[in-house]
Design a protein around this motif. Structure first.
Motif, mmCIF file in Angstrom:
data_model
loop_
_atom_site.group_PDB
_atom_site.id
_atom_site.type_symbol
_atom_site.label_atom_id
_atom_site.label_comp_id
_atom_site.label_asym_id
_atom_site.label_seq_id
_atom_site.Cartn_x
_atom_site.Cartn_y
_atom_site.Cartn_z
ATOM 1 N N HIS A 92 3.096 2.562 -2.950
ATOM 2 C CA HIS A 92 2.583 2.772 -1.587
ATOM 3 C C HIS A 92 1.065 2.931 -1.616
ATOM 4 O O HIS A 92 0.543 4.037 -1.744
ATOM 5 C CB HIS A 92 3.240 3.997 -0.940
ATOM 6 N N THR A 93 0.371 1.807 -1.517
ATOM 7 C CA THR A 93 -1.099 1.873 -1.406
ATOM 8 C C THR A 93 -1.543 1.077 -0.187
ATOM 9 O O THR A 93 -0.807 0.249 0.344
ATOM 10 C CB THR A 93 -1.814 1.274 -2.638
ATOM 11 N N HIS A 94 -2.788 1.370 0.231
ATOM 12 C CA HIS A 94 -3.465 0.577 1.261
ATOM 13 C C HIS A 94 -4.830 0.250 0.678
ATOM 14 O O HIS A 94 -5.797 0.986 0.895
ATOM 15 C CB HIS A 94 -3.616 1.381 2.556
ATOM 16 N N VAL A 95 -4.884 -0.824 -0.075
ATOM 17 C CA VAL A 95 -6.121 -1.137 -0.805
ATOM 18 C C VAL A 95 -7.280 -1.417 0.163
ATOM 19 O O VAL A 95 -8.442 -1.197 -0.150
ATOM 20 C CB VAL A 95 -5.892 -2.321 -1.771
ATOM 21 N N MET A 96 -6.959 -1.881 1.370
ATOM 22 C CA MET A 96 -8.015 -2.235 2.331
ATOM 23 C C MET A 96 -8.505 -1.048 3.151
ATOM 24 O O MET A 96 -9.361 -1.207 4.009
ATOM 25 C CB MET A 96 -7.494 -3.302 3.298
ATOM 26 N N ARG A 136 2.166 -1.883 -4.844
ATOM 27 C CA ARG A 136 2.710 -2.525 -3.645
ATOM 28 C C ARG A 136 1.796 -2.117 -2.499
ATOM 29 O O ARG A 136 1.607 -0.930 -2.244
ATOM 30 C CB ARG A 136 4.147 -2.049 -3.394
ATOM 31 N N ASN A 137 1.173 -3.101 -1.847
ATOM 32 C CA ASN A 137 0.287 -2.782 -0.728
ATOM 33 C C ASN A 137 1.089 -2.875 0.563
ATOM 34 O O ASN A 137 1.629 -3.932 0.884
ATOM 35 C CB ASN A 137 -0.895 -3.740 -0.676
ATOM 36 N N VAL A 138 1.169 -1.762 1.283
ATOM 37 C CA VAL A 138 2.043 -1.708 2.460
ATOM 38 C C VAL A 138 1.230 -1.658 3.754
ATOM 39 O O VAL A 138 1.068 -0.603 4.353
ATOM 40 C CB VAL A 138 3.053 -0.536 2.354
ATOM 41 N N ARG A 161 -1.660 -6.223 -10.330
ATOM 42 C CA ARG A 161 -0.749 -7.178 -9.689
ATOM 43 C C ARG A 161 -0.408 -6.564 -8.338
ATOM 44 O O ARG A 161 -0.117 -5.366 -8.263
ATOM 45 C CB ARG A 161 0.538 -7.304 -10.499
ATOM 46 N N ILE A 162 -0.418 -7.355 -7.285
ATOM 47 C CA ILE A 162 -0.158 -6.804 -5.947
ATOM 48 C C ILE A 162 1.092 -7.432 -5.343
ATOM 49 O O ILE A 162 1.207 -8.642 -5.259
ATOM 50 C CB ILE A 162 -1.364 -7.010 -4.999
ATOM 51 N N ASP A 163 2.027 -6.557 -4.962
ATOM 52 C CA ASP A 163 3.181 -6.933 -4.157
ATOM 53 C C ASP A 163 2.717 -6.652 -2.726
ATOM 54 O O ASP A 163 2.665 -5.502 -2.296
ATOM 55 C CB ASP A 163 4.368 -6.043 -4.557
ATOM 56 N N ALA A 164 2.351 -7.706 -2.005
ATOM 57 C CA ALA A 164 1.605 -7.524 -0.756
ATOM 58 C C ALA A 164 2.488 -7.732 0.471
ATOM 59 O O ALA A 164 3.287 -8.662 0.516
ATOM 60 C CB ALA A 164 0.430 -8.491 -0.714
ATOM 61 N N SER A 165 2.291 -6.861 1.469
ATOM 62 C CA SER A 165 3.106 -6.937 2.688
ATOM 63 C C SER A 165 2.434 -7.692 3.821
ATOM 64 O O SER A 165 3.099 -8.045 4.791
ATOM 65 C CB SER A 165 3.440 -5.528 3.178
ATOM 66 N N GLY A 166 1.109 -7.889 3.744
ATOM 67 C CA GLY A 166 0.418 -8.378 4.934
ATOM 68 C C GLY A 166 0.476 -7.326 6.028
ATOM 69 O O GLY A 166 0.655 -6.136 5.743
ATOM 70 N N PRO A 167 0.354 -7.716 7.308
ATOM 71 C CA PRO A 167 0.358 -6.720 8.387
ATOM 72 C C PRO A 167 1.690 -5.960 8.458
ATOM 73 O O PRO A 167 2.744 -6.554 8.280
ATOM 74 C CB PRO A 167 0.174 -7.563 9.655
#
Ligand SMILES: [Zn+2]
Length: 433
Positions: A92-96, A136-138, A161-167
């Protein structure tokens, strides 16, 4: 006249020859590295092995064990004075996002997505150097986490490595919307949709633009305006439509949910993980165990937030909510740990500075986990939640050579994980103290 057909046949033969030649050639020329480990922590079975060796060929682990032969010409990395474990995973991250983004309306108006993305590049490097070789970017606007993932995978910039969710998907006025600006701005979150057809279309759109997973907001939140953390946001039909569509498209679903009713609704809809779960009750615990739903608690952020909110200058309504939600979450999460719910490690890094992610371990132990269980949450369990167990989360033949090391014994003192001394990702040393 050129015979197109003959040219096509020749080209396809050439491609076949190249394909046959290159894998062998790269396997032969790939760098071989031997890592000598003082203490090798194996979260797969919870064992600790002294003086093991890991053979790394190219970006993968080839062999691991004691008394194995060192291949000729191998480079040696001596970690015999350290504890070695698989690269850590933060689900559970929000890299942005950065802590100052919680200051209410000003950052919403003044920060461009381009600027947020540049900050995200720096944040990704800090997460990686803190030992988190996978995140994992949520939730990220503008599909910026997907761009970041692709740039990292292309080798353009360092990062996990990023498991990305987009919006993140949510309803109008919900936690995944943006409710801070006056109505005349007509501003809303990228993932906002209402009603079954619109939510199905939104899920498909997010998958279309490259999301690996789907993030939804099933309850209100703490750091958002006008929504109650205890309340549900979707109708039962809406949440089921999103989850079914995501699963049909091969995407797992992470559900932000604080309130017990929202947790139960999301679990019944079939989500793969519940994020935060602050007001989880006994019935929700039972349902999660029954369905095999992962819990991703994000506890440390409460400490950092309460120590720093005045300095950051967050709006008072957020502090009011945090004072209620955060202490309750500790008690309830401790009960869920005790009951044996499956747990994957997550931080919500963004609410506090990226790179401090490993501070979550000590809180997990304080709330009842053993240090080994907290390490498993951030390795084997997290890889399981992502569906990436064949790639990351363990030091075993065939996995990516994502390997970290710390001083001392993190199984005795889990805070050692806050002080990385060595980080390897895909066979490359990316950080060394
Ligand atoms: Zn979050």
């Amino acid at each position: 006249m050129i015979n197109i057909r003959a040219v096509r046949v020749m080209l396809s033969l050439l491609v076949l020859q190249l394909a046959a030649f290159y894998p062998r050639a790269s396997a032969q020329t790939a760098q071989v590295t031997v890592i000598k480990c003082g203490r090798l922590i194996n979260p797969v079975d919870g064992s600790v092995v002294q003086n093991a060796m890991i053979i790394v060929r190219g970006d993968r682990i080839e062999q691991v064990g004691t008394g194995i032969a060192i291949p000729a010409g191998a480079k040696t990395i001596d970690l015999s004075g350290y504890s070695v474990l698989p690269g850590l995973i933060d689900c559970h991250t929000h890299v942005m996002l950065q802590p100052e983004d919680e200051r209410g309306a000003p950052p919403v108006i003044t920060k461009s997505q381009a600027f947020r993305t540049v900050q995200g590049v720096a944040a990704a490097k800090r997460d990686l150097e803190a030992g988190f070789t996978t995140v994992r970017n949520v939730g990220a606007n503008g599909y910026s986490d997907i761009a970041l993932r692709d740039a990292i995978n292309a080798g353009d910039i360092p990062g996990p490595r990023i498991d990305a969710s987009g919006p993140a998907i949510g309803v109008t006025g919900g936690h995944c919307d943006e409710s801070l600006l006056a109505p005349e701005f007509h501003h809303k979150g990228d993932g906002v949709a209402d009603g079954v057809p619109a939510l199905m279309a939104k899920t498909r759109e997010i998958a279309k633009y490259g999301a690996d997973c789907i993030k939804i907001c099933a309850s209100g939140g703490v750091l958002s305006k006008g929504d109650a953390p205890e309340a549900t946001q979707f109708s039962d039909e809406e949440i089921r439509a999103v989850v079914n569509e995501a699963h049909r498209l091969g995407r797992k679903v992470a559900a932000h949910a604080h309130g017990a009713t929202a947790i139960k609704q999301a679990v019944a809809a079939g989500v793969d993980s519940i994020e935060h779960a602050s007001f989880i009750d006994d019935e929700a615990i039972r349902l999660m165990k029954q369905n095999g739903t992962f819990l991703v608690p994000t506890i440390y952020l409460g400490d950092w937030f309460m120590e720093n909110y005045q300095r950051i200058g967050v709006p008072e309504f957020m502090v009011e909510k945090a004072r209620v939600v955060m202490p309750a979450a500790r008690q309830n999460i401790a009960r869920a740990f005790k009951a044996g719910v499956k747990v994957a490690f997550g931080t919500d890094a963004a609410v506090y500075p990226h790179g401090l992610n490993a501070r979550e371990f000590a809180i997990m132990v304080k709330l009842g986990m053993t240090p080994m269980q907290s390490i498993q949450a951030a390795t084997t369990n997290a890889a399981d939640l992502l569906g990436w167990s064949d790639r990351v989360g363990s030091i075993a033949a065939g996995r990516f050579a994502d390997i970290v090391a710390v001083s001392g014994d993190p199984v005795a003192d889990v805070t050692q994980l806050e002080r990385m001394v060595f980080v390897m990702k895909g066979g490359q040393v990316v950080f060394k103290k």
